[in-house]
Design an enzyme around this catalytic site. Structure first.
Site, PDB file in Angstrom:
ATOM      1  CG  ASP A 145       4.721   0.721 -32.040  1.00 40.22           C
ATOM      2  OD1 ASP A 145       4.357   0.049 -31.385  1.00 40.22           O
ATOM      3  OD2 ASP A 145       4.873   2.011 -31.366  1.00 40.22           O
TER       4      ASP A 145
ATOM      5  CD  GLU B 234       8.409   7.890 -30.159  1.00 36.80           C
ATOM      6  OE1 GLU B 234       8.451   8.662 -31.358  1.00 36.80           O
ATOM      7  OE2 GLU B 234       7.571   7.926 -29.440  1.00 36.80           O
TER       8      GLU B 234
ATOM      9  CG  ASP C  11       6.985   5.342 -26.182  1.00 33.75           C
ATOM     10  OD1 ASP C  11       7.464   5.368 -27.296  1.00 33.75           O
ATOM     11  OD2 ASP C  11       5.933   5.145 -25.841  1.00 33.75           O
TER      12      ASP C  11
END
Length: 499
Positions: free
Chosen positions: A397, A344, A297
């Site tokens: 998200d 990511e 991430d």
């Protein structure tokens, strides 16, 4: 990376009579559904123990597993707890929503009962021998985590930065005193990790046995209130009293005038380099034992990270600071070997991030919800993809596809329908799923909510908000053979599964 298709579903979102999904029978049933659906990847969210706000991206430990995910039916079968005890607890008010307060109030009572039963077993029993072996093999992180949780529990769960000075600063005498004083509690937290990892090993073996890989998620940052920060303050940009010098976040942009203030402590990359990144590489090795593929991430922070002076009310006054860059990943490969990683890389990419992506060769992410800005050319439109990427309809998200449809501009919706060549009778979510599957991207991942065509009520997380996130759960009744067949046909037709 072979051409493949997968589903994004948090383990917490699985069906369960106990308020939250676990790594037990229902997880295996979902894996069976994926197999029938022609899916070869199951993407999950981080599985660490969650803190205030219930976000899996703010965990008490980078190594520990979430006690909420321990399957209670398995503990019943092992004779550690009774079904009567479990059934007497108040787990949830709805099977489709995680009620974290109810779970917190009930689960640890049940897990403590399991520990008491385990504690009474013969010290020479097979179970006790396995436990002692687990504790020895994981001592480098488990000892600190268990003591941290025991001390934290004794102080009504306040952050370690508010503990008495001696244990806050880990004075040797204080650590020994609390280890003696809280010995039973320390062993309780070790026991929970023993059961989590025992169940995880069985769960992963079952999923892998179906030809399905687990794509796990590793947050780049750790929480300020975590065993990692408390036990290893030298790894972070902290003052001598434990307060952060600067914290993580992202700058103001189109979505937020004041940016995002995450509050995570920033790494002291100079110190980490001096130690040959040992702490980081041990963390990477641990992730590779949990997952078959690891999504890192906020990957861009390895190129340059946003540093916000502490304390701050918002992220306006931060600055970009150079990260460890390619040297880190070259050393990581030497130390840890090769394994599958997804980076990511969402958001505005600066040249240093693009260069790092090219140097590592890791596949990045493409999100279709970002592609249809009134015909503007952007990197998220499928004709701009290379093979080396993972395409999503949306992420945890984002709003769901159908939620996006409710709020998107009419011209954006029109462009999306035309670009995806959607027939008038094709549901919008299936038009986007088909477009993802037919794209050049080696891997296509679709959130379960988008497969089911659910609206904003099923959104998993709204960034920069507290409360009401991470609660959505899937109804087992919707995981039908017809739905599985539809997904499998699409996988075969798009070359993501051999018929």
């Amino acid at each position: 990376m072979a051409r493949s298709a997968g589903v994004l579903l948090s383990i917490t979102s699985l069906p369960s009579p106990y308020g939250i999904g676990t790594i037990g029978k229902e997880a295996r049933k979902f894996a069976d559904f994926l197999k029938k659906s022609g899916q070869t990847v199951w993407q999950i969210l981080p599985v660490g123990p969650t803190s205030y706000g219930d976000s899996p991206y703010q965990s008490f430990s980078t190594y520990a597993g979430n006690p909420y995910l321990i399957d209670l039916d398995t503990l019943i079968e092992e004779g550690l707890i009774t079904k009567e005890l479990v059934d007497s607890c108040d787990w949830c008010w709805s099977e489709q929503v995680v009620d974290y307060e109810r779970i917190y109030n009930s689960r640890f009572k049940v897990l403590r009962a399991a520990y008491e039963t385990f504690k009474a077993k013969d010290s020479k029993s097979r179970e006790k021998r396995k436990y002692r072996s687990f504790v020895r093999k994981n001592s480098t992180w488990l000892k600190n985590y268990a003591l941290y949780m025991a001390v934290k529990s004794s102080f009504d769960m306040v952050s370690w930065t508010e503990w008495p000075e001696d244990i806050k600063m880990r004075e040797v005498a204080a650590v020994r005193r609390y280890e003696r004083k809280l010995r039973d509690d320390v062993n309780f937290w070790k026991f929970l990790q023993f059961k989590f990892y025992e169940q995880w090993e069985s769960f992963r073996a079952y999923v892998n046995g179906l030809g399905i890989k687990i794509l796990g998620d590793m947050p780049i940052y750790v929480a300020m209130d975590s065993a990692d920060t408390w036990a290893n303050p030298e790894l972070f940009q902290l003052y001598d009293d434990g307060d952060p010098i600067a914290v993580a976040g992202c700058p103001p942009d189109y979505f937020s005038e004041t940016g995002q203030l995450w509050g995570n402590p920033l790494y002291d990359w100079d110190y980490l380099e001096q130690t040959d990144y040992e702490w980081w590489f041990e963390r990477v090795k641990a992730a590779s034992k949990l997952y078959d593929i690891t999504r890192i991430d906020h990957f861009r922070a390895f190129a340059s990270y946003y540093s916000i002076p502490y304390p701050a009310e918002n992220a306006i006054n931060g600055k970009w600071v150079e990260g460890p860059r390619i040297k880190f990943f070259r050393m990581m490969e030497e130390e840890c070997g090769k394994f599958e990683i997804v980076a990511e890389d969402l958001g505005t990419l600066t040249p240093d991030v693009t260069e790092l992506m090219e140097q590592t060769g890791y596949p990045g992410m493409k999100v279709l919800e970002f592609a249809f800005d009134s015909g503007e050319e952007n990197d998220y439109l499928p004709h701009n993809y290379t093979n080396n990427c993972v395409v999503y309809t949306g992420t945890h998200d984002n709003d769901t596809v159908m939620g996006w449809l409710e709020t998107a501009k009419p011209e954006d919706i029109k462009f999306a329908r035309e670009y995806c060549k959607m027939p008038p009778d094709e549901p919008f979510n299936w038009g986007l799923i088909r477009t993802a599957y037919e794209s050049k991207a080696d891997m296509a991942i679709v959130p379960m909510q988008d497969i089911l065509g659910l609206g904003k009520e099923a959104r998993m997380n709204t960034p920069s908000t507290l409360g009401g996130n991470w609660t959505w759960r899937v109804d087992a009744a919707v995981l039908t053979d017809e739905l599985a067949e539809k997904l499998k046909t699409m996988s075969v037709n798009s070359g993501r599964l051999e018929d």
